[in-house]
Design an enzyme around this catalytic site. Sequence first.
Site, PDB file in Angstrom:
ATOM      1  N   ASP A  25       0.884  -1.155   0.000  1.00 36.62           N
ATOM      2  CA  ASP A  25       0.000   0.000   0.000  1.00 36.62           C
ATOM      3  C   ASP A  25       0.930   1.216   0.000  1.00 36.62           C
ATOM      4  OD1 ASP A  25      -2.332   1.514   0.271  1.00 36.62           O
ATOM      5  OD2 ASP A  25      -2.139   1.575   2.449  1.00 36.62           O
ATOM      6  N   ASP A  31      -7.274  -2.839   3.307  1.00 35.10           N
ATOM      7  CA  ASP A  31      -6.355  -3.876   2.811  1.00 35.10           C
ATOM      8  C   ASP A  31      -6.707  -5.254   3.370  1.00 35.10           C
ATOM      9  OD1 ASP A  31      -4.754  -1.902   1.526  1.00 35.10           O
ATOM     10  OD2 ASP A  31      -3.825  -1.429   3.443  1.00 35.10           O
ATOM     11  N   ASP A  76      -1.621  -0.994   5.789  1.00 35.15           N
ATOM     12  CA  ASP A  76      -1.857  -0.494   7.145  1.00 35.15           C
ATOM     13  C   ASP A  76      -3.322  -0.210   7.436  1.00 35.15           C
ATOM     14  OD1 ASP A  76      -2.147   1.659   5.466  1.00 35.15           O
ATOM     15  OD2 ASP A  76      -1.380   3.105   6.930  1.00 35.15           O
TER      16      ASP A  76
END
Length: 1178
Positions: free
Chosen positions: A459, A821, A817
């Site tokens: 990410d 996700d 984080d």
Amino acid sequence: GGEERAKSGRIFNGTGFGSGLSGTSIFGYKTQGCRKAMCIAGYILSCGVLRLVFYWKPAWDVWANSIPCSLQEADVILLRTTDEFQIYSRKKVMWISVSALNKFRSDYPIIADENSIINKAIMKPDLKELTWSYDDSTCKDLHRSILTPCRRLICGPNAIDIQVVPIWKLLIKEVLNPFYVFQLFSVCLWFAEDYKEYAIAIIIMSLLSIALTVYDLRKQSMKLHRLVESHNSVRVTVCRKDEGFQELESCHLVPGDLLALAGGKALMPCDAILISGGCVVNEGMLTGESIPVTKTHLPQAEDSRPWRTCCAEDYKRHVLFCGTEVIQTKADGNGPVRAVVLRTGFNTAKGDLVRSILYPKPMNFKLYRDALRFLMCLIALATIGMIYTVCVFALNGEEAGEVVKKALDVITIAVPPALPAALTTGIIYTQGRLKKKGIFCISPQRINVCGQLNLICFDKTGTLTEDGLDLWGVIASEGNSFQKVHSFASGRSLPWGPMCGAMASCHSLIVLDGKIQGDPLDLKMFEATNWVKLYHVKNGEFTHAVVIKPGPKASNVPVEGIAILHQFPFSSALQRMSVIAQEIGGEQQVFMKGAPETVAKFCRPETVPPGFASELQLYAARGFRVIGLAHKILQAGRQAAGLAREEVESDLTFLGFLIMENRLKAETKPVLEELSAARIRSVMVTGDNIQTAVTVAKNAGMISQTSQVILIEANELSGSPSASITWKLLEESKLNGYRNLVSAKWAGLRFSSEVGRSSYHFAMSGKSYQVITQHFSYLLPKLLVNGTVFARMSPGQKSSLVEEFQKLDYFVGMCGDGANDCGALKMAHAGISLSEQEASVASPFTSRTPSIECVPELIRQGRAALVTSFCVFKYMALYSTIQYLGVLLLYWQLNSFGNYQFLFQDLAITTVIGITMSLNGAYPKLVPYRPPGQLISPPLLLSVVLNILFSLCMQVFGFVTVQKQPWYAQHNIYSACLSGNKSHVENSSSAATIGFTGMENADAGEGVDNGYKSYENTTVWLLSTINCLMVALVFSKGKPFRQPVHTNYIFVLVLVVQLGICVFFVFADIDGLYSRMDLVCTPTFWRISMVIMLLVTFAVSFVVEEAVIENRALWMLLKKCFQYQSKSHYKRLQRMLEQDSAWPPLNETVFSESRVIPVEDNRVAYRNPVFESNEDML
């Protein structure tokens, strides 16, 4: 017929599958009485073994008890996943009577409406899913949404219900694991043979292993329950037909209910669509960024098209998602803020996330599959040994009971029961090492998989870069040209003007708990103006308006303040936002900010400086995030709220650029360089803008400065079922509309001449990715092989991307984080969460420090753990085979090892080695190749086979040679020491008469002779025991994946002590010790001969292991000679694309065929095919 069929129906009784019934084949079966009776007889006759087998294989259970039939007749259904795993599950079918539910009232919706979903389901028995769809609802329909009573019946309660699994259930499930069942069998056999010590040791190890596993599973179950607990107990205000407003528990909500949202914070218990007023929502649960998002109500358009089509890609700004928090509500003139319930329970955004955690895709790791195959080989070997044993003992007239015991004993020797415990020990050590580094693991079996990772998805925000943006400066545009940069680093305030007005008012910030909150970009921009923000509740001129005033530090401002009258929120689809604002006592203005290219399109061409493209390119290439600003003055007397967006956003004056800096974390570049050096591919998967993502990728070293970035744009063609896909060089796409485009021919020439063919990277947005998966699925694998940047990706698209990479045979790691996700973290082979919030529930690994340094550390530890697993596996296989060969050799003479001999080998040697062998740490450097991922690989197989042969040769040589010694006597075990040990002379005559079964005649003074003593026994036992130590040393791998063996001090100490004891056994001649260990005295010459045999075997084994098995250059040469090429899908694609001169097709547009079958159904629909509820639903 229709009326009769309307009297009864059926519901599949179960608690859900990975994604409803999609991706699942369904088969109907009918239970047969005679088959069931035969199975019950089988259970009794097999003492429950058959029932256990059926527990492991539910499909066999159904096939044995039932016959196939149509779904209408089925009382049991068998579900099979359609992926490569083809996992079966068994569900019972529960009958319900529709007539009992509707009481045959003619006005009841089930009977009254011929088109009702219940009627459709009964009239079409093959209908597998009941669907309440809002697909075709228009905006007008949703505004007039009326609840019908039978929705509650279909939809069930609005609950994401996850029960904490009781400990006893987890315990039973774990104990019934085939490994532990085999251990139970072994332990029972050993107790029958009075081999208690080792049996107790195995019981203790197994209980510890089971306890640890159950503790981990229980902890995870409770964590997940806590995550959804808050969702199920929310009180909401609902407006229902004829009942008015009433307060309900959120579990009673159904699609179509009208929610009234009062002021104050509230957690959304369902997905709902806003139909009046506005909201500010924290979508951190979905996006991972706790940024307030403004939601507006669905327009009351007189449009016959479905609402989602009407709202285009921007529909999400009207939807309040389940699990998100409503921070503020803004009522309009039509009463309170209202929303229509769209989806409930597991069909909501949060339900989808929880389902992806509950039902992850099974992990297809070759190590575990190969381990089972390897065990099957050992069982086959044991079967041969059993046949041999039965033949030898039966032919010599042994009792049947003894023969059975000896034969079964061969299985427990050939298949090591301590193997699972030894493998678990290695994983526990690695878990401990990871914990010291601040990495926590909730799925220990994934640690080995980390050793195979060759692609990591990162990410961006908060993972590769710092969380926020910093304002670097402003470049104003005046008189059709750019002015000097105004830097904020100097502390100077921006002078008053339209640019300052735009920065102060063009945002969606809110004041919450006395603090200004919102998008970090908006926040930084507003703070730089040194203005302050206030809410005016009521003010004759500005009702509900936000008023902004200059702060004490602001530069001389001639205006009292600015009121924001109306806001058109930012949308990633539109890439812009705008506000209508009014200076207090002045005129109304429009301010716009957004992507520079987008903003420029709405400006009058004469206000856009000619150097626009080059200036934009200059800053974007340096890694800045560039925002365009524009404004215009509105005609007096116009009502702000009544203006259409198209009218407001036109004929603007371009104001200039706002330049933001998104700093990389200090550790990002070194970590990505380390991964690149280790040939581990890095991919960026982010929800951010594609330009920013590419720049960050270049600055981080993910894309080298010499590589070209090719932007892939795919769009569905309006009014047509087909789509288009275009390849453009990214620089070219940035200049689009401001410079003459380079011709395709020149672009292709530049690409092939300046840059190597493999030195290109694809970048695409989530929207393009979705279109490609649906319309150009044949191109997707080619694009993924070189795809590096995936921007504006939704949580579902992130999961899909990870899965697509896995289909190409990549071992995928995901590092993120945020809760957005979660799906991808669970889907990946190894998900690493840098947050301890929701993401950590889904993720197998959680890092305490929010830094990607944990990624190479995890790979290092994973590689070490994987190599350790192979070492332990090889050692355990060799130890059991060495013992097996020794026992079979002695069985030839109707002899065997004594209990204490077995105990010393099993407990003092193997168990201790199994525990300490795994203590080697990981090697600090990541090498550019991975350890083998499967047991059935040539080097590993060759290593095991050769060492078995060396051991066999040595044991057979010792067995045969000892019989040819001049002092050897088959029945006189003291003949070798007659001259040297007088204490034995007196008893030699009586001892000579003792055979294998003559233990009752043994002289009590010599200790108990249990019939195992013989020269062959002593020779074979000593050779095999020391051979186990040699094999442990040879198999203990060090570099390049683990620390050298000498750094494992405990293991080295253990080996030295064990070797010392074994050498003592060889050369000591202590009667008491020899008698207890069933050893006999041999001449010193023979003892030295045995040591020489062992040394020769060790030397040969060590040289072969180092010079052949571990010689990577030799294996690479052999691969080259035999022209062996990797069978991985992505490797084959890479080789194919290298040969394809037409790839990638630059500046080309390809159209899909008109007939397209969508890959994923993204309709707004209510599905609950497997709903079970006992509460009164009417």
